[in-house]
Design a protein around this motif. Structure first.
Motif, PDB file in Angstrom:
ATOM      1  N   GLY A  61      46.023  60.981  59.051  1.00 17.38           N
ATOM      2  CA  GLY A  61      45.851  60.640  60.007  1.00 17.38           C
ATOM      3  C   GLY A  61      47.064  59.256  60.535  1.00 17.38           C
ATOM      4  O   GLY A  61      48.047  59.576  59.807  1.00 17.38           O
ATOM      5  N   GLY A  62      46.280  58.140  61.124  1.00 13.65           N
ATOM      6  CA  GLY A  62      47.699  56.791  61.903  1.00 13.65           C
ATOM      7  C   GLY A  62      48.034  58.072  63.360  1.00 13.65           C
ATOM      8  O   GLY A  62      47.363  59.340  63.647  1.00 13.65           O
TER       9      GLY A  62
ATOM     10  N   GLU B 127      55.753  55.948  60.021  1.00 17.36           N
ATOM     11  CA  GLU B 127      56.219  55.096  59.184  1.00 17.36           C
ATOM     12  C   GLU B 127      54.140  55.118  59.340  1.00 17.36           C
ATOM     13  O   GLU B 127      53.891  54.612  58.125  1.00 17.36           O
ATOM     14  CB  GLU B 127      56.791  53.378  59.049  1.00 17.36           C
ATOM     15  CG  GLU B 127      55.331  52.893  60.876  1.00 17.36           C
ATOM     16  CD  GLU B 127      56.768  53.273  61.990  1.00 17.36           C
ATOM     17  OE1 GLU B 127      57.061  52.160  63.017  1.00 17.36           O
ATOM     18  OE2 GLU B 127      57.381  53.889  61.901  1.00 17.36           O
ATOM     19  N   ASN B 128      53.246  55.627  60.202  1.00 16.12           N
ATOM     20  CA  ASN B 128      51.723  55.412  59.798  1.00 16.12           C
ATOM     21  C   ASN B 128      51.576  56.595  59.997  1.00 16.12           C
ATOM     22  O   ASN B 128      49.757  56.634  59.756  1.00 16.12           O
ATOM     23  CB  ASN B 128      51.556  54.824  61.610  1.00 16.12           C
ATOM     24  CG  ASN B 128      52.044  53.731  61.713  1.00 16.12           C
ATOM     25  OD1 ASN B 128      52.035  52.893  61.076  1.00 16.12           O
ATOM     26  ND2 ASN B 128      52.062  53.174  62.837  1.00 16.12           N
ATOM     27  N   MET B 129      52.066  57.406  60.231  1.00 12.97           N
ATOM     28  CA  MET B 129      51.308  58.887  59.479  1.00 12.97           C
ATOM     29  C   MET B 129      51.234  59.135  58.625  1.00 12.97           C
ATOM     30  O   MET B 129      51.992  59.421  57.744  1.00 12.97           O
ATOM     31  CB  MET B 129      52.308  60.204  60.469  1.00 12.97           C
ATOM     32  CG  MET B 129      51.512  61.446  60.159  1.00 12.97           C
ATOM     33  SD  MET B 129      52.915  63.034  60.835  1.00 12.97           S
ATOM     34  CE  MET B 129      53.874  61.852  62.086  1.00 12.97           C
TER      35      MET B 129
ATOM     36  N   GLY C 219      45.306  56.053  58.101  1.00 13.49           N
ATOM     37  CA  GLY C 219      46.606  55.528  58.582  1.00 13.49           C
ATOM     38  C   GLY C 219      46.117  55.027  60.334  1.00 13.49           C
ATOM     39  O   GLY C 219      45.586  54.831  60.905  1.00 13.49           O
ATOM     40  N   LYS C 220      47.163  53.811  60.063  1.00 15.20           N
ATOM     41  CA  LYS C 220      47.188  52.545  60.288  1.00 15.20           C
ATOM     42  C   LYS C 220      48.102  53.622  62.409  1.00 15.20           C
ATOM     43  O   LYS C 220      48.413  54.028  62.117  1.00 15.20           O
ATOM     44  CB  LYS C 220      48.234  51.516  60.499  1.00 15.20           C
ATOM     45  CG  LYS C 220      48.138  50.505  61.584  1.00 15.20           C
ATOM     46  CD  LYS C 220      49.300  49.235  61.073  1.00 15.20           C
ATOM     47  CE  LYS C 220      49.625  48.351  62.233  1.00 15.20           C
ATOM     48  NZ  LYS C 220      48.112  48.130  62.161  1.00 15.20           N
ATOM     49  N   PHE C 221      47.262  53.042  63.724  1.00 17.67           N
ATOM     50  CA  PHE C 221      47.223  54.418  64.445  1.00 17.67           C
ATOM     51  C   PHE C 221      47.857  52.070  65.318  1.00 17.67           C
ATOM     52  O   PHE C 221      47.652  51.683  65.640  1.00 17.67           O
ATOM     53  CB  PHE C 221      46.243  54.182  65.331  1.00 17.67           C
ATOM     54  CG  PHE C 221      46.207  55.552  66.493  1.00 17.67           C
ATOM     55  CD1 PHE C 221      46.023  56.690  66.032  1.00 17.67           C
ATOM     56  CD2 PHE C 221      46.916  54.873  67.180  1.00 17.67           C
ATOM     57  CE1 PHE C 221      46.298  57.569  66.478  1.00 17.67           C
ATOM     58  CE2 PHE C 221      47.579  55.931  68.879  1.00 17.67           C
ATOM     59  CZ  PHE C 221      47.191  57.485  68.130  1.00 17.67           C
TER      60      PHE C 221
ATOM     61  N   SER D 242      43.170  55.937  62.471  1.00 17.89           N
ATOM     62  CA  SER D 242      41.835  56.804  62.498  1.00 17.89           C
ATOM     63  C   SER D 242      42.579  57.684  61.494  1.00 17.89           C
ATOM     64  O   SER D 242      43.336  57.430  60.239  1.00 17.89           O
ATOM     65  CB  SER D 242      43.351  57.614  63.693  1.00 17.89           C
ATOM     66  OG  SER D 242      44.344  57.992  63.256  1.00 17.89           O
ATOM     67  N   LEU D 243      41.405  58.766  61.589  1.00 17.67           N
ATOM     68  CA  LEU D 243      41.207  59.788  60.078  1.00 17.67           C
ATOM     69  C   LEU D 243      40.564  61.131  61.715  1.00 17.67           C
ATOM     70  O   LEU D 243      39.849  60.824  62.168  1.00 17.67           O
ATOM     71  CB  LEU D 243      40.147  59.595  59.404  1.00 17.67           C
ATOM     72  CG  LEU D 243      39.861  60.255  58.625  1.00 17.67           C
ATOM     73  CD1 LEU D 243      41.156  60.350  57.157  1.00 17.67           C
ATOM     74  CD2 LEU D 243      38.396  60.102  57.465  1.00 17.67           C
TER      75      LEU D 243
END
Length: 194
Positions: free
Chosen positions: A62-63, A68-70, A76-78, A105-106
């Motif tokens: 995700g992300g 920092e987001n992956m 995860g945050k996108f 996202s996922l």
């Protein structure tokens, strides 16, 4: 006996509440109720993913591509600052990125066409129908490589739009988990991709 009663009561509530929603009129429910229930796009996706049993999970990431987001093995945050990445990775239209202020996202790690999900917080509730339609049109007009996803589903939970596409079984399970976690979620689009 108590467990059976609790299960029956939970099933009754799940059947009763969606019937009270205003079908066919996205965004007409209480926005404050949706806002209080969901703190962020990542929270929504994490809650849905937490509802999966070990045997139901798939290899996921995700992300966005930032350090920092992956994430691996979950949502995860996108970042919404890169409109081109939102479009190429998740199918969110670049022209509508100014209408959102949060995303997550996922995705299936082996092939994005097997499963990709994006969750977007729409800043103004009046823009929910426009964002949903633009998202649907943008995903359906894509040129697919490495196979076609079977199905596209777009749902609304409070002021969040959840768009996911992929293999029939995986999208069906995700939709079930989303409705279990957020019973007031409304389906705005559910159709084959090809």
């Amino acid at each position: 006996m108590k467990k059976i009663f609790a299960t029956l009561l939970a099933a009754l509530f799940m059947l009763a509440f969606p019937a009270c929603s205003s079908v066919g009129n996205p965004g007409s429910g209480s926005q404050s109720e949706g806002e209080n229930a969901i703190g962020s796009a990542l929270e929504l996706l994490t809650t849905v993913w937490a509802g999966y049993g070990e045997e139901e999970r798939f290899a996921a990431a995700g992300g966005d591509m930032s350090e920092e987001n992956m994430t691996m093995d979950g949502p995860g945050k996108f970042s919404v600052s890169d409109a081109a990445a939102l479009d190429t990775t998740l199918g969110f239209p670049e022209a509508a990125v100014d209408k959102i202020d949060d995303a997550a996202s996922l995705m299936h790690m082996m092939n994005a066409n097997t499963f990709t999900c994006g969750v977007y917080h729409v800043k103004d509730a009046g823009d929910l129908p426009e964002v949903s339609t633009a998202l649907k049109d943008n995903i359906l007009q894509r040129q697919w490589m490495c196979g076609f996803p079977d199905r596209l589903v777009i749902m609304q939970a409070g002021s969040y739009v959840v768009a996911f596409f992929g293999e029939e079984g995986i999208t069906g399970t995700f939709q079930e988990k989303l409705v279990t976690a957020y019973p007031a979620a409304e389906t705005l689009c559910d159709q084959p991709v090809a």
